[in-house]
Design a protein around this motif. Structure first.
Motif, short mmCIF file in Angstrom:
data_model
loop_
_atom_site.label_atom_id
_atom_site.label_comp_id
_atom_site.label_asym_id
_atom_site.label_seq_id
_atom_site.Cartn_x
_atom_site.Cartn_y
_atom_site.Cartn_z
N ILE A 68 0.85 -1.18 0.00
CA ILE A 68 0.00 0.00 0.00
C ILE A 68 0.88 1.23 0.00
O ILE A 68 2.10 1.14 0.18
CB ILE A 68 -0.95 0.05 1.24
CG1 ILE A 68 -0.17 -0.12 2.55
CG2 ILE A 68 -2.04 -0.98 1.13
CD1 ILE A 68 -0.29 1.03 3.47
N ALA A 70 0.68 4.88 2.15
CA ALA A 70 0.04 5.68 3.17
C ALA A 70 0.50 7.11 2.89
O ALA A 70 1.58 7.53 3.31
CB ALA A 70 0.46 5.22 4.56
N VAL A 77 -0.45 -3.47 4.16
CA VAL A 77 -1.68 -3.65 4.92
C VAL A 77 -1.75 -5.13 5.28
O VAL A 77 -1.51 -6.00 4.44
CB VAL A 77 -2.94 -3.17 4.17
CG1 VAL A 77 -3.21 -3.97 2.91
CG2 VAL A 77 -4.16 -3.20 5.08
N LEU A 113 -0.13 -1.35 8.31
CA LEU A 113 -1.44 -0.88 8.76
C LEU A 113 -2.41 -2.06 8.79
O LEU A 113 -2.23 -3.04 8.08
CB LEU A 113 -2.00 0.18 7.80
CG LEU A 113 -1.16 1.43 7.57
CD1 LEU A 113 -1.85 2.33 6.54
CD2 LEU A 113 -0.94 2.17 8.87
N LEU A 134 -4.41 9.61 8.27
CA LEU A 134 -4.56 8.77 7.09
C LEU A 134 -6.04 8.53 6.82
O LEU A 134 -6.84 8.46 7.76
CB LEU A 134 -3.85 7.43 7.29
CG LEU A 134 -2.34 7.49 7.43
CD1 LEU A 134 -1.78 6.13 7.85
CD2 LEU A 134 -1.69 7.94 6.13
N MET A 136 -8.61 5.83 4.89
CA MET A 136 -8.84 4.58 4.18
C MET A 136 -9.87 4.82 3.07
O MET A 136 -10.64 5.77 3.13
CB MET A 136 -9.36 3.52 5.15
CG MET A 136 -8.30 2.99 6.10
SD MET A 136 -7.15 1.87 5.30
CE MET A 136 -8.13 0.37 5.23
N ALA A 147 -1.59 0.92 13.36
CA ALA A 147 -0.31 0.96 12.64
C ALA A 147 0.80 0.38 13.49
O ALA A 147 0.78 0.47 14.72
CB ALA A 147 0.03 2.41 12.28
N ALA A 158 3.73 9.45 7.22
CA ALA A 158 2.57 8.99 6.46
C ALA A 158 1.38 9.91 6.70
O ALA A 158 0.88 9.99 7.82
CB ALA A 158 2.23 7.55 6.84
N VAL A 162 -4.82 6.34 1.99
CA VAL A 162 -4.20 5.02 1.90
C VAL A 162 -4.70 4.40 0.60
O VAL A 162 -5.91 4.29 0.38
CB VAL A 162 -4.56 4.14 3.11
CG1 VAL A 162 -3.93 2.76 2.98
CG2 VAL A 162 -4.12 4.80 4.42
N THR A 163 -3.75 4.03 -0.25
CA THR A 163 -4.10 3.48 -1.56
C THR A 163 -3.34 2.17 -1.80
O THR A 163 -2.32 1.92 -1.17
CB THR A 163 -3.76 4.48 -2.69
OG1 THR A 163 -2.37 4.80 -2.61
CG2 THR A 163 -4.59 5.75 -2.57
#
Length: 167
Positions: A68, A70, A77, A113, A134, A136, A147, A158, A162-163
Motif C-alpha cells: 500500500i 500511506a 496492509v 497498517l 490517514l 482509508m 499501525a 505517512a 491510503v491506496t
C-alpha cells in the motif's frame, strides 16, 4: 489438551482456494464490503510475506500482507488474519502474526497498517493511527485503524489517503 503439530509455512499458489473457503467461514459474505478488503483488491498480496498455518495437511490459518501507500510512504496492509474457528485460541494467529511481521521487517518494510481489534494487536506493537492522519478508501472505525512502525518515524511521515500499492 493435546498439543497441535503446527507448521507455519509460506503461502503457496495451490493454497488460494482453501484460504478463500477459510475466509468465507470466518468472515462471511460481509467481508467484501469492508474498507480493508476493498483496499486489498487494488494490489495482490505479497506471497513472500504471506503465510499459512497447517495441522498435518489441514490448512487452519492464514495471514497476508499487501503493498500500500500511506500518503507517499510505501507500506503494507495486514489482513486478513484468519484462523479456522475450531482452532481459535490456540496461539495460531499469534504465530502467523509473528512470522509475517518478522518477514516484513527482514525485507526492509517500514510500516504496517490494519483494521482490527486494538486489544489483540497491541501485543504485536500496533497502536491507533492518529485521527485525521490517514484516510482509508471507505469508512473505518478510527479506534480499529492501527499501525505498526517497523522503522521508527514512518508513521509520522505517512499523511493522506491510503491506496493500493503496486510493485
Amino acid at each position: 489438551m493435546t498439543e497441535l503439530s503446527l507448521t507455519i509455512r509460506p503461502e503457496m499458489p495451490g493454497d488460494s482456494d482453501a484460504i478463500e473457503r477459510l475466509h468465507e467461514r470466518a468472515f462471511g459474505p460481509g467481508r467484501f464490503a469492508r474498507s480493508a478488503y476493498r483496499l486489498r483488491e487494488g494490489a495482490p498480496h505479497d506471497p513472500t510475506l504471506s503465510f499459512t498455518a497447517n495441522v498435518g495437511t489441514l490448512l487452519v490459518g492464514s495471514v497476508r500482507l499487501s503493498p500500500i501507500f500511506a500518503g507517499r510512504v510505501a507500506g503494507l496492509v495486514l489482513g486478513p488474519l484468519t484462523v479456522e474457528p475450531a482452532f481459535e485460541n490456540r496461539g495460531i494467529g499469534a504465530a502467523l502474526m509473528n512470522r509475517s511481521l518478522a518477514a516484513a521487517r527482514k525485507a526492509g518494510h517500514g510500516l504496517v497498517l490494519l483494521v482490527g481489534d486494538e486489544p489483540y494487536y497491541r501485543r504485536f506493537g500496533f497502536v491507533p493511527v492518529p485521527r485525521g492522519r490517514l484516510a482509508m478508501p471507505g469508512p473505518v472505525d478510527p479506534a480499529r485503524f492501527l499501525a505498526l512502525e517497523l522503522e521508527a518515524g514512518t508513521l509520522a511521515e505517512a499523511k493522506g489517503p491510503v491506496t493500493a500499492g503496486r510493485g
